[in-house]
Scaffold this motif. Structure first.
Motif, short mmCIF file in Angstrom:
data_model
loop_
_atom_site.label_atom_id
_atom_site.label_comp_id
_atom_site.label_asym_id
_atom_site.label_seq_id
_atom_site.Cartn_x
_atom_site.Cartn_y
_atom_site.Cartn_z
N ASP A 184 -67.99 23.66 21.36
CA ASP A 184 -68.09 24.29 22.68
C ASP A 184 -66.74 24.78 23.21
N ASP B 133 -66.57 19.19 33.22
CA ASP B 133 -67.73 18.34 33.48
C ASP B 133 -67.70 17.68 34.86
N LYS C 37 -58.27 18.67 24.65
CA LYS C 37 -59.73 18.81 24.60
C LYS C 37 -60.37 17.90 25.65
N LYS C 38 -59.94 16.65 25.68
CA LYS C 38 -60.51 15.69 26.64
C LYS C 38 -60.22 16.11 28.08
N LYS D 70 -64.17 26.74 27.87
CA LYS D 70 -63.04 25.88 27.51
C LYS D 70 -62.38 26.45 26.26
N ASP E 132 -62.63 18.96 28.86
CA ASP E 132 -63.98 18.41 28.98
C ASP E 132 -64.15 17.73 30.34
#
Length: 161
Positions: free
Chosen positions: A136, A95, A87-88, A121, A91
């Motif tokens: 999200d 981003d 997930k990170k 994502k 992100d």
């Protein structure tokens, strides 16, 4: 155990999400299969656009699967169980490195940034895995029979599988 006694490992998850996407008319444009090779999936390497020539092979990243349909670009990380690092990773890439993602896609395919209206994502893992509310993200939940079910985060609008 999965179909025919196979454990729900990353290869099992990868295979069934890949086949599911194809069955839903998604065009798989690239990724990084668990064993590193696949006849169906070209490898797309994301390089830092700020890198120097000397370090062009350092700090590269790969996404397990990338697919496109109706202007929607799916960026999918796959594991047997939910992993917060995936997930990170997504992100951070979306981003902070979106230009690098599109540079990598354009290097290996004919798809241009203007062809993509939405970047989504996504994570895929066993449906028996515990996971937090991921507003999200689109989730691909795979059961032991290889069936894939979709869970769409509340912040995802107009996602068409």
């Amino acid at each position: 155990m999965g179909l025919f006694g196979y454990k729900l490992d990353e290869g099992f998850i990868f295979y069934h999400v890949l086949e599911f996407l194809k069955s839903q008319d998604w065009r798989v444009i690239g990724g990084e299969p668990p064993d590193g090779t696949s006849d169906d999936v070209p490898r797309i390497v994301i390089r830092d656009s700020q890198r120097s020539e000397k370090s062009k092979n350092k700090n590269t990243q790969k996404i397990d699967l990338m697919a496109i349909k109706l202007g929607q670009l799916l960026l999918i990380e796959l594991k047997p169980l939910f992993d917060i690092t995936d997930k990170k990773k997504l992100d951070n890439l979306v981003d902070n490195k979106i230009t690098d993602i599109f540079n990598a896609i354009e290097e290996r395919t004919e798809i241009k940034r203007k062809d993509v209206s939405k970047c989504i994502k996504s994570l895929g893992f066993s449906n028996s895995s515990e996971f937090p509310d991921l507003q999200d993200f689109v989730l691909f939940l795979v059961n032991a029979n290889g069936e894939v079910h979709i869970k769409k985060g509340t912040n995802i609008s107009k996602f068409e599988i």
